[in-house]
Structures are given as C-alpha cells and as structure tokens.
Scaffold this motif. Structure first.
Motif, short mmCIF file in Angstrom:
data_model
loop_
_atom_site.label_atom_id
_atom_site.label_comp_id
_atom_site.label_asym_id
_atom_site.label_seq_id
_atom_site.Cartn_x
_atom_site.Cartn_y
_atom_site.Cartn_z
N TRP A 91 0.83 -1.21 0.00
CA TRP A 91 0.00 0.00 0.00
C TRP A 91 0.86 1.26 0.00
O TRP A 91 0.54 2.24 -0.69
N ILE A 92 1.96 1.26 0.74
CA ILE A 92 2.86 2.42 0.77
C ILE A 92 3.47 2.65 -0.61
O ILE A 92 3.55 3.79 -1.09
N VAL A 93 3.90 1.57 -1.27
CA VAL A 93 4.46 1.70 -2.62
C VAL A 93 3.41 2.22 -3.59
O VAL A 93 3.70 3.09 -4.44
N ASN A 94 2.18 1.73 -3.47
CA ASN A 94 1.12 2.22 -4.33
C ASN A 94 0.87 3.71 -4.11
O ASN A 94 0.68 4.48 -5.08
N SER A 95 0.84 4.13 -2.86
CA SER A 95 0.64 5.56 -2.57
C SER A 95 1.78 6.40 -3.14
O SER A 95 1.54 7.49 -3.69
N ALA A 96 3.01 5.91 -3.01
CA ALA A 96 4.14 6.64 -3.57
C ALA A 96 4.05 6.72 -5.09
O ALA A 96 4.38 7.76 -5.70
N LEU A 97 3.56 5.65 -5.72
CA LEU A 97 3.39 5.67 -7.17
C LEU A 97 2.31 6.65 -7.59
O LEU A 97 2.52 7.49 -8.48
N TYR A 98 1.15 6.56 -6.94
CA TYR A 98 0.05 7.47 -7.29
C TYR A 98 0.46 8.93 -7.06
O TYR A 98 0.24 9.80 -7.91
N ALA A 99 1.03 9.21 -5.87
CA ALA A 99 1.35 10.59 -5.53
C ALA A 99 2.56 11.11 -6.31
O ALA A 99 2.57 12.26 -6.75
N THR A 247 -4.26 4.95 2.42
CA THR A 247 -5.46 5.48 3.06
C THR A 247 -6.60 4.46 3.02
O THR A 247 -7.26 4.20 4.03
N VAL A 248 -6.84 3.88 1.86
CA VAL A 248 -7.92 2.90 1.73
C VAL A 248 -7.56 1.62 2.47
O VAL A 248 -8.42 0.98 3.09
N GLY A 249 -6.29 1.23 2.44
CA GLY A 249 -5.88 0.02 3.14
C GLY A 249 -6.07 0.13 4.65
O GLY A 249 -6.58 -0.80 5.29
N LEU A 250 -5.68 1.28 5.22
CA LEU A 250 -5.86 1.47 6.66
C LEU A 250 -7.34 1.54 7.03
O LEU A 250 -7.73 1.13 8.13
N SER A 251 -8.15 2.06 6.13
CA SER A 251 -9.59 2.07 6.40
C SER A 251 -10.13 0.65 6.49
O SER A 251 -10.99 0.36 7.35
N GLY A 252 -9.64 -0.27 5.65
CA GLY A 252 -10.06 -1.66 5.75
C GLY A 252 -9.61 -2.30 7.05
O GLY A 252 -10.37 -3.06 7.67
N LEU A 253 -8.39 -1.97 7.48
CA LEU A 253 -7.93 -2.49 8.77
C LEU A 253 -8.77 -1.95 9.92
O LEU A 253 -9.05 -2.66 10.90
N LEU A 254 -9.16 -0.69 9.81
CA LEU A 254 -9.98 -0.09 10.87
C LEU A 254 -11.33 -0.78 10.96
O LEU A 254 -11.86 -0.99 12.06
N ASN A 255 -11.91 -1.14 9.84
CA ASN A 255 -13.19 -1.86 9.86
C ASN A 255 -13.03 -3.24 10.48
O ASN A 255 -13.96 -3.73 11.15
N GLN A 256 -11.88 -3.87 10.30
CA GLN A 256 -11.64 -5.17 10.93
C GLN A 256 -11.47 -5.05 12.43
O GLN A 256 -11.64 -6.03 13.16
#
Length: 300
Positions: A91-99, A247-256
């Motif tokens: 997820w961190i790599v994806n965020s770095a790629l997107y941003a 951001t979306v990944g941590l939201s999924g963890l928060l729901n768990q």
C-alpha cells in the motif's frame, strides 16, 4: 611652496548614510507568538498522539493514559509488516506511485497551462481561465462518481490508471502556475529568447521552467499531499486490495478492528509510518523555497 587646491564639500557628501534597520530592532509581538504556538500545538497534538499510541499494545491502547508511552512500537511494526505477507508496504508503494507520478504529471501540465495563460494571447483565453477558476471551487469528491462512470466505459477501473489519470489535471495548480509565470518570467526575456532563434517549446523548457522552479515545487508538494491523502477516488475506483493506497488500506484495517480489537494498534502504527514520507518530502524540498526567496531578495 607646493600649492594645494581645496575640494569643495557638497551637501550630498555630508548627508548621513541611511540607517539600516537591523533584525534585532524589529518589533516583537507576544500576542502573535502565543497565537502561533497555539496553532502549532493544535496541529502537532494529533501527531504526538499517534506517536505515543503506536508504542502501546492492544490492551494498553484503551486502558492507559493518553500521553503515557509504552515500549511496543517495534512489536507493532513487526505485526503490521507480517499482515498478509507485507501487504501494508505494498500500500505504501502504491501511494508513492500514485502521488509521485500523479504529482509530477500534474506539475508539468499545470506549468504548461499556466505559462500559456500568462504569456500568450489567443481567442477564448478569458473564458478558459474563468472555467479553471470555477473548477477550483468544485470539491474533488463531487467528481469521483462521474470520473468512475467515464473510466468504466473504457474498462480502466480497478487499475493504476483509474487513480493516476484523474490526478493529472489540477485547476488549483494551473491557477498557481499562471500567477507564478506572470510574476517570475519577464516578457523581455522571452522575446530575447525568440530573437535568438528559440522555439516555443525550447523557450518554455530552457527559460521559463527554471524561473518558475519555486512555484513548481509548491504545486508538486500540494498535489503530492492531496493524492497521498486522497481516499474517496481510490475507494470508488479500486476493488483489488493489492492496488489500494495506504489510506484505503488502513480504512479496511480499521473496519476489521470492530471484530479484532488488536487491529487498532496496527492502524495507528500504519498511520504513523504513512506520515514519514510526507515529512521527508517537505524537508527535502523546502531548500528550493529558501533559494528562490533569497534570489528574489537579491534581485529586489
């Protein structure tokens, strides 16, 4: 006897030099200092809370004092790293790629559009600029669903492109680049470059871009932070959790965490780790602002 000639002293020669106001003589405002400190505390307290909470275990997170640190930070980092084979770092790599890619592409497009609006005359220029100003007032959340429908028509949802393409156009970045181009790029310099035989693209790349460097760094940083913190667009566009940003990944963890309270410590630790790239980026780019401000002071 040697003759000497007296040189008349003009009034200008006896005029005292203007007094230079030193930094130490500047007026100090205790009220402004207190207000700035309160603002800094208001902004930094959530970061302090995340830092302290990430050092606690799952049992200590809700049972100990808020500002009471513990010693489980590295254990929490290890648990987060082991989650589904290191999915968090994906997820961190994806965020770095997107941003990173989105911020750089948006900076370039904004620079070209802003330079054209500031230094060229063409039909419909005022109308285009007014449309861009209207785009600044439209929240990005309102555009997420129409963008999803458009990209779904061409089969580009649930791909990296579905997050990158909408991030390239930034009305606010174009507006800022227009202001920077109008203020930092003299028209005389552009005319001299054209007289020397430089074309439009060469004039833009070799003359205008270096002069707009401070503004481009600002646009890139704003866009990078906006894409890094964006939640709604990737949440709508993506369905594969291996493509999620942090951001979306941590939201999924928060729901768990509702069924697995131990996941709350992973969410807090992940939020702490996600701040580090933004802080490093700001510290690495702020020297460009200092250089440009110093250059402007010397030119003035």
């Amino acid at each position: 006897m040697a003759l000497t000639t007296a040189v008349p002293v003009t009034p200008a020669a006896t005029k005292p030099a203007p007094r230079v106001r030193r930094r130490g003589n500047l007026r100090r405002s205790p009220t402004a200092t207190v207000l700035l400190l309160l603002g800094a505390a208001y902004c930094l307290f959530p970061v302090l809370w995340v830092l302290i909470a990430s050092t606690k275990s799952a049992g200590e997170l809700f049972s100990t004092l808020t500002l009471s640190p513990s010693t489980h930070l590295f254990d929490n980092v290890r648990t987060l790293s082991d989650y589904r084979g290191g999915l968090y770092w994906r997820w961190i790599v994806n965020s770095a790629l997107y941003a990173g890619v989105g911020g750089a592409a948006s900076m370039l497009v904004s620079a070209m559009a802003g330079f054209a609006l500031a230094k060229y005359t063409f039909p419909g220029k005022s109308a285009i600029f007014n449309v861009i100003l209207a785009g600044v007032l439209v929240p990005g959340v309102l555009l997420a669903v129409p963008q999803y429908l458009l990209l779904a028509k061409v089969g580009m949802t649930n791909t990296y492109w579905s997050v990158l393409l909408p991030s390239i156009i930034s009305p606010y970045g174009i507006y800022l680049c227009r202001i920077f181009a109008a203020a930092a790029v003299p028209t005389d310099v552009l005319e001299a470059a054209r007289i020397d035989g430089a074309g439009d693209w060469r004039t833009f790349g070799r003359v205008a871009l270096p002069m707009m460097r401070g503004g481009l760094v600002t646009v890139f940083l704003f866009q990078f932070v906006a894409i890094w913190n964006n939640f709604m667009l990737p949440y709508i566009m993506l369905g594969d959790d291996h493509l999620y940003p942090v951001t979306v990944g941590l939201s999924g963890l928060l729901n768990q965490g509702a069924s697995q309270p131990a996941m709350y410590t992973s969410v807090v630790t992940g939020a702490l780790l996600s701040i580090i790239p933004l802080v490093a980026l700001f510290l690495g780019l702020q020297r460009y602002w200092r250089v440009d401000l110093g250059a402007g002071a010397v030119k003035a």
